[in-house]
Design an enzyme around this catalytic site. Structure first.
Site, mmCIF file in Angstrom:
data_model
loop_
_atom_site.group_PDB
_atom_site.id
_atom_site.type_symbol
_atom_site.label_atom_id
_atom_site.label_comp_id
_atom_site.label_asym_id
_atom_site.label_seq_id
_atom_site.Cartn_x
_atom_site.Cartn_y
_atom_site.Cartn_z
ATOM 1 N N HIS A 25 -4.184 -1.646 -4.338
ATOM 2 C CA HIS A 25 -5.763 -2.104 -4.151
ATOM 3 C C HIS A 25 -6.669 -1.880 -5.366
ATOM 4 O O HIS A 25 -7.718 -1.354 -5.349
ATOM 5 C CB HIS A 25 -6.382 -1.416 -2.849
ATOM 6 C CG HIS A 25 -5.401 -1.186 -1.786
ATOM 7 N ND1 HIS A 25 -4.833 -2.306 -1.145
ATOM 8 C CD2 HIS A 25 -4.981 -0.330 -0.918
ATOM 9 C CE1 HIS A 25 -4.024 -1.992 0.068
ATOM 10 N NE2 HIS A 25 -4.070 -0.766 0.232
ATOM 11 N N SER A 81 0.786 -1.224 -0.195
ATOM 12 C CA SER A 81 -0.030 0.014 -0.064
ATOM 13 C C SER A 81 0.970 1.187 0.061
ATOM 14 O O SER A 81 1.706 1.536 -0.978
ATOM 15 C CB SER A 81 -0.976 0.126 1.293
ATOM 16 O OG SER A 81 -1.878 0.951 1.088
#
Length: 243
Positions: free
Chosen positions: A164, A129
């Site tokens: 994501h 991330s």
């Protein structure tokens, strides 16, 4: 005659913070330069969240490695000790959280320069991330609340990164818009469950822990009404007992 070390980065779409099988973390460790690597977790993007740090140690203490953590919100090392510590690591694993805050704190403490030096010396840099976003020239982020583009990063990886990509609503369309308009350069869209290894800035391996998850390369241009080209990258399926 000495051989220059390879410069390696790994983008991880998961790992110990979300997955129970450990496949992506084992894959990352398999690319360390030592058989028992020193692995430093850097949880800056989460504000050095204690639960996140403990989750890392729980996952990595049983592995064949020497895990440690670098806290910066309660810094314990002076400049010389910080440099010595970071340059001694075989793997630097950066956690998720807020990309903008991570970059600001790193620069305030000079960690950005030290990570660049470690990279040049052959340390594997990796993360999930925000810990994937930070290595590129720019990234797709929710650091400001709404999803948007961030034309900032360490620039060790050419182009941009979007984490994501398939799991969070709006990620795909927002990232494609940023690339189509030139707000972000072409880059890599990482679905949860995938991993991407870059050597000297070039993609050298793509893996997935599930048959459905993919890595994509996204760039501006296309035919008809399309303004971007999205190309899925073939990924090797990870299984237990194999790197």
């Amino acid at each position: 005659m000495s051989v220059a070390p390879a410069h390696r980065l790994a983008l991880i779409g998961g790992g110990f913070s979300t997955d129970t099988d450990g496949l992506l973390d084992d894959w990352a460790l398999s690319h360390a330069r030592a058989s028992r690597p020193k692995v430093c977790f850097v949880p800056t993007a989460s504000g050095d969240a204690p639960a996140y740090v403990e989750q890392f140690f729980t996952a990595f203490r049983p592995r064949t490695c020497e895990p440690s953590v670098l806290p910066l919100f309660r810094r314990e090392l002076d400049d010389d000790a910080l440099r010595t510590f970071l340059l001694s690591q075989d793997v630097v694993y950066v956690g998720g959280g807020n990309t903008v805050n991570l970059l600001a704190v790193w620069r305030a403490h000079g960690v950005d320069r030290l990570l660049r030096e470690a990279y040049e010396r052959g340390t594997l840099l990796c993360g999930i991330s925000a810990g994937a976003n930070c290595w590129a020239e720019g990234s797709h982020t929710d650091s400001f609340g709404p999803l948007t583009f961030l034309p900032d990063g360490l620039g060790l990886l050419p182009g941009s990164v979007c984490p994501h990509y398939a799991s969070e609503p709006g990620r795909r369309s927002s990232y494609q818009e940023a690339v189509a308009t030139g707000s972000l350069p072409a880059g890599w869209a990482v679905e949860d469950g995938t991993g991407a290894l870059f050597t000297d800035g070039l993609l050298t391996e793509a893996v997935t822990r599930t048959p459905e998850a993919r890595l994509h390369h996204v760039r501006a241009g296309g035919s008809g009404h399309r303004r971007v080209r999205e190309q899925a990258v073939p990924c090797r399926l990870l299984v237990h007992g194999c790197d």
